[in-house]
Design a protein around this motif. Structure first.
Motif, PDB file in Angstrom:
ATOM      1  N   LYS A  12      82.265  47.354  63.167  1.00  0.00           N
ATOM      2  CA  LYS A  12      80.672  47.523  63.054  1.00  0.00           C
ATOM      3  C   LYS A  12      80.639  47.767  61.493  1.00  0.00           C
ATOM      4  CE  LYS A  12      78.546  51.018  63.393  1.00  0.00           C
ATOM      5  NZ  LYS A  12      77.914  52.499  64.092  1.00  0.00           N
ATOM      6  N   ASP A  13      81.127  48.406  60.808  1.00  0.00           N
ATOM      7  CA  ASP A  13      80.949  48.628  59.182  1.00  0.00           C
ATOM      8  C   ASP A  13      81.600  47.395  58.411  1.00  0.00           C
ATOM      9  OD1 ASP A  13      79.969  51.189  59.511  1.00  0.00           O
ATOM     10  OD2 ASP A  13      82.277  52.009  59.144  1.00  0.00           O
ATOM     11  N   TYR A  14      82.585  46.824  59.187  1.00  0.00           N
ATOM     12  CA  TYR A  14      83.002  45.450  58.396  1.00  0.00           C
ATOM     13  C   TYR A  14      82.186  44.347  58.429  1.00  0.00           C
ATOM     14  CZ  TYR A  14      86.675  42.185  56.762  1.00  0.00           C
ATOM     15  OH  TYR A  14      87.260  41.363  56.004  1.00  0.00           O
ATOM     16  N   SER A  15      81.399  44.182  59.350  1.00  0.00           N
ATOM     17  CA  SER A  15      80.410  43.253  59.664  1.00  0.00           C
ATOM     18  C   SER A  15      78.992  43.522  59.073  1.00  0.00           C
ATOM     19  CB  SER A  15      80.168  42.709  60.992  1.00  0.00           C
ATOM     20  OG  SER A  15      79.492  43.747  61.827  1.00  0.00           O
ATOM     21  N   SER A  16      78.862  44.856  58.206  1.00  0.00           N
ATOM     22  CA  SER A  16      77.629  45.093  57.785  1.00  0.00           C
ATOM     23  C   SER A  16      77.128  44.757  56.489  1.00  0.00           C
ATOM     24  CB  SER A  16      77.918  47.076  57.534  1.00  0.00           C
ATOM     25  OG  SER A  16      76.895  47.525  56.724  1.00  0.00           O
ATOM     26  N   GLN A  17      75.961  44.538  56.047  1.00  0.00           N
ATOM     27  CA  GLN A  17      75.329  44.112  54.836  1.00  0.00           C
ATOM     28  C   GLN A  17      75.314  45.477  53.819  1.00  0.00           C
ATOM     29  OE1 GLN A  17      75.417  41.251  53.702  1.00  0.00           O
ATOM     30  NE2 GLN A  17      75.037  39.696  55.365  1.00  0.00           N
ATOM     31  N   ASP A  18      75.420  46.722  54.282  1.00  0.00           N
ATOM     32  CA  ASP A  18      75.062  47.820  53.553  1.00  0.00           C
ATOM     33  C   ASP A  18      75.795  47.951  52.347  1.00  0.00           C
ATOM     34  OD1 ASP A  18      73.351  48.464  55.596  1.00  0.00           O
ATOM     35  OD2 ASP A  18      74.525  50.213  56.332  1.00  0.00           O
ATOM     36  N   PHE A  19      75.281  48.656  51.228  1.00  0.00           N
ATOM     37  CA  PHE A  19      75.785  48.995  50.274  1.00  0.00           C
ATOM     38  C   PHE A  19      76.077  50.661  50.110  1.00  0.00           C
ATOM     39  CE2 PHE A  19      73.577  45.278  48.726  1.00  0.00           C
ATOM     40  CZ  PHE A  19      74.421  44.820  48.011  1.00  0.00           C
ATOM     41  N   LEU A  20      77.176  50.909  49.288  1.00  0.00           N
ATOM     42  CA  LEU A  20      77.348  52.492  49.196  1.00  0.00           C
ATOM     43  C   LEU A  20      76.171  53.402  49.114  1.00  0.00           C
ATOM     44  CD1 LEU A  20      80.751  52.298  47.516  1.00  0.00           C
ATOM     45  CD2 LEU A  20      80.506  52.331  50.156  1.00  0.00           C
ATOM     46  N   SER A  37      83.003  45.931  50.792  1.00  0.00           N
ATOM     47  CA  SER A  37      84.018  45.806  49.693  1.00  0.00           C
ATOM     48  C   SER A  37      84.904  46.963  49.181  1.00  0.00           C
ATOM     49  CB  SER A  37      83.404  45.483  48.222  1.00  0.00           C
ATOM     50  OG  SER A  37      82.324  46.287  47.765  1.00  0.00           O
ATOM     51  N   LEU A  38      84.169  47.992  49.754  1.00  0.00           N
ATOM     52  CA  LEU A  38      85.186  49.446  49.649  1.00  0.00           C
ATOM     53  C   LEU A  38      86.270  49.308  50.578  1.00  0.00           C
ATOM     54  CD1 LEU A  38      85.879  52.080  48.340  1.00  0.00           C
ATOM     55  CD2 LEU A  38      84.074  53.222  49.924  1.00  0.00           C
ATOM     56  N   LEU A  39      85.975  49.101  51.817  1.00  0.00           N
ATOM     57  CA  LEU A  39      86.708  49.126  53.110  1.00  0.00           C
ATOM     58  C   LEU A  39      88.025  47.931  52.683  1.00  0.00           C
ATOM     59  CD1 LEU A  39      84.200  48.826  56.045  1.00  0.00           C
ATOM     60  CD2 LEU A  39      86.192  50.650  55.622  1.00  0.00           C
ATOM     61  N   VAL A  40      87.559  46.781  52.352  1.00  0.00           N
ATOM     62  CA  VAL A  40      88.520  45.957  51.936  1.00  0.00           C
ATOM     63  C   VAL A  40      89.676  46.333  50.737  1.00  0.00           C
ATOM     64  CG1 VAL A  40      88.917  43.575  50.882  1.00  0.00           C
ATOM     65  CG2 VAL A  40      87.249  43.804  52.844  1.00  0.00           C
ATOM     66  N   GLU A  41      89.147  46.932  49.760  1.00  0.00           N
ATOM     67  CA  GLU A  41      89.941  47.282  48.854  1.00  0.00           C
ATOM     68  C   GLU A  41      90.787  48.482  49.417  1.00  0.00           C
ATOM     69  OE1 GLU A  41      89.087  50.135  44.649  1.00  0.00           O
ATOM     70  OE2 GLU A  41      87.805  48.559  45.354  1.00  0.00           O
ATOM     71  N   GLY A 177      83.971  39.992  55.953  1.00  0.00           N
ATOM     72  CA  GLY A 177      82.941  40.323  56.921  1.00  0.00           C
ATOM     73  C   GLY A 177      81.569  39.489  56.742  1.00  0.00           C
ATOM     74  N   ALA A 178      80.798  40.047  56.682  1.00  0.00           N
ATOM     75  CA  ALA A 178      79.232  39.156  56.626  1.00  0.00           C
ATOM     76  C   ALA A 178      78.955  38.845  55.127  1.00  0.00           C
ATOM     77  CB  ALA A 178      78.290  39.823  57.249  1.00  0.00           C
ATOM     78  N   GLN A 179      79.835  39.410  54.186  1.00  0.00           N
ATOM     79  CA  GLN A 179      79.383  39.248  52.699  1.00  0.00           C
ATOM     80  C   GLN A 179      80.306  38.197  52.105  1.00  0.00           C
ATOM     81  OE1 GLN A 179      79.344  43.161  50.697  1.00  0.00           O
ATOM     82  NE2 GLN A 179      77.509  43.458  52.076  1.00  0.00           N
TER      83      GLN A 179
END
Length: 269
Positions: A12-20, A37-41, A177-179
């Motif tokens: 769910k978080d990976y497909s999110s458009q949210d910013f920190l 981007s944080l998850l990926v990093e 993800g979605a970004q």
């Protein structure tokens, strides 16, 4: 480096458009990073990834989480845990961290730059990957539409591109993800006078390997990593964005429609 991910929320978080900042987790007003981007990093540069709360999801869901982690980091040691419990020897004094190898750990880097000896992820996890390469520029309007369309089954995309309207500038594409984001990286070496090139045989070889007698190092080089993605369809769509070099004259393309944002002061210069 150890990263802990939540099996119940990672997809769910990976497909999110949210910013920190939307989650109240930013480091301050200047922290404009997105959640994905944080998850990926954190996953891409980890030596060990612990999938916590593995007992709270179905086997199918857990398998997809493992595939996602493997698609981002080909070399990480992946462990499953309940309540964060893992053997201490699995995370302490592992001897796995190597600063020099950290940059080669993401799967996209292995595919794009040809690092040898990475394991066949598609065999172990069902992760697919391919690199799209071409020696012709993209029509900016067509490529912008492609980059904004979303790609089924693609988990990660990364690489650089060449626009017909910006023949001297390297564009970077990054998707997770979605970004999807694009940015300018600087100039192609072909657009820089040789007397300003770095000295050294290693540099000459690295550029020479990518050199075209007409266009220099200008090229398309994009890696796509996914689960169940349609490689043939993606290649077809990318080919449709190309401008044939036999009909390409940079001067003719100056001033044509280009929906990409300006890349800093360089484009204005």
């Amino acid at each position: 480096m150890v990263t802990v991910v939540d099996a119940a929320n990672l997809l769910k978080d990976y497909s999110s458009q949210d910013f920190l900042a939307d989650r109240g987790e930013s480091l301050g007003e200047d922290d404009t990073r997105s959640l994905v981007s944080l998850l990926v990093e954190q996953i891409e540069f980890a030596d060990v990834v612990i999938i916590n709360k593995a007992d709270l999801v179905s086997p199918e869901h857990l398998a997809t989480v493992r595939k996602l982690v493997a698609a981002l980091n080909a070399d990480a040691r992946i462990l499953e845990a309940r309540f964060g419990r893992v053997p201490l020897e699995a995370v302490l004094d592992t001897g796995l961290f190597d600063d020099a190898k950290a940059e080669t750990r993401p799967l996209w880097a292995k595919e794009l730059y040809g690092y040898a000896h990475h394991r066949p992820e598609n065999e172990e996890y069902g992760v697919e990957s391919f690199v799209y390469r071409a020696r012709a520029p993209f029509d900016p309007t067509k490529f912008h539409a492609f980059s904004s369309s979303g790609w089924d089954g693609v988990i990660r995309a990364k690489g650089h591109f060449w626009l017909a309207t910006r023949p001297d500038w390297v564009g970077e594409l990054a998707q997770a993800g979605a970004q999807t984001t694009t940015a300018g990286l600087g100039r192609w070496w072909a657009a820089i006078p040789r007397n300003r090139w770095p000295d050294g045989d290693a540099f000459e070889r690295s550029v020479g390997d990518k050199w075209d007698s007409v266009w220099g190092d200008r090229r398309q080089e994009l890696v796509f990593i996914g689960i169940g993605m349609d490689e043939a369809a993606l290649r077809y769509q990318l080919d449709a964005c190309l401008v044939e070099t036999t009909a390409f004259t940079p001067d003719i393309w100056q001033g044509r429609d280009d929906p990409f944002p300006r890349w800093g002061v360089q484009e204005a210069a």
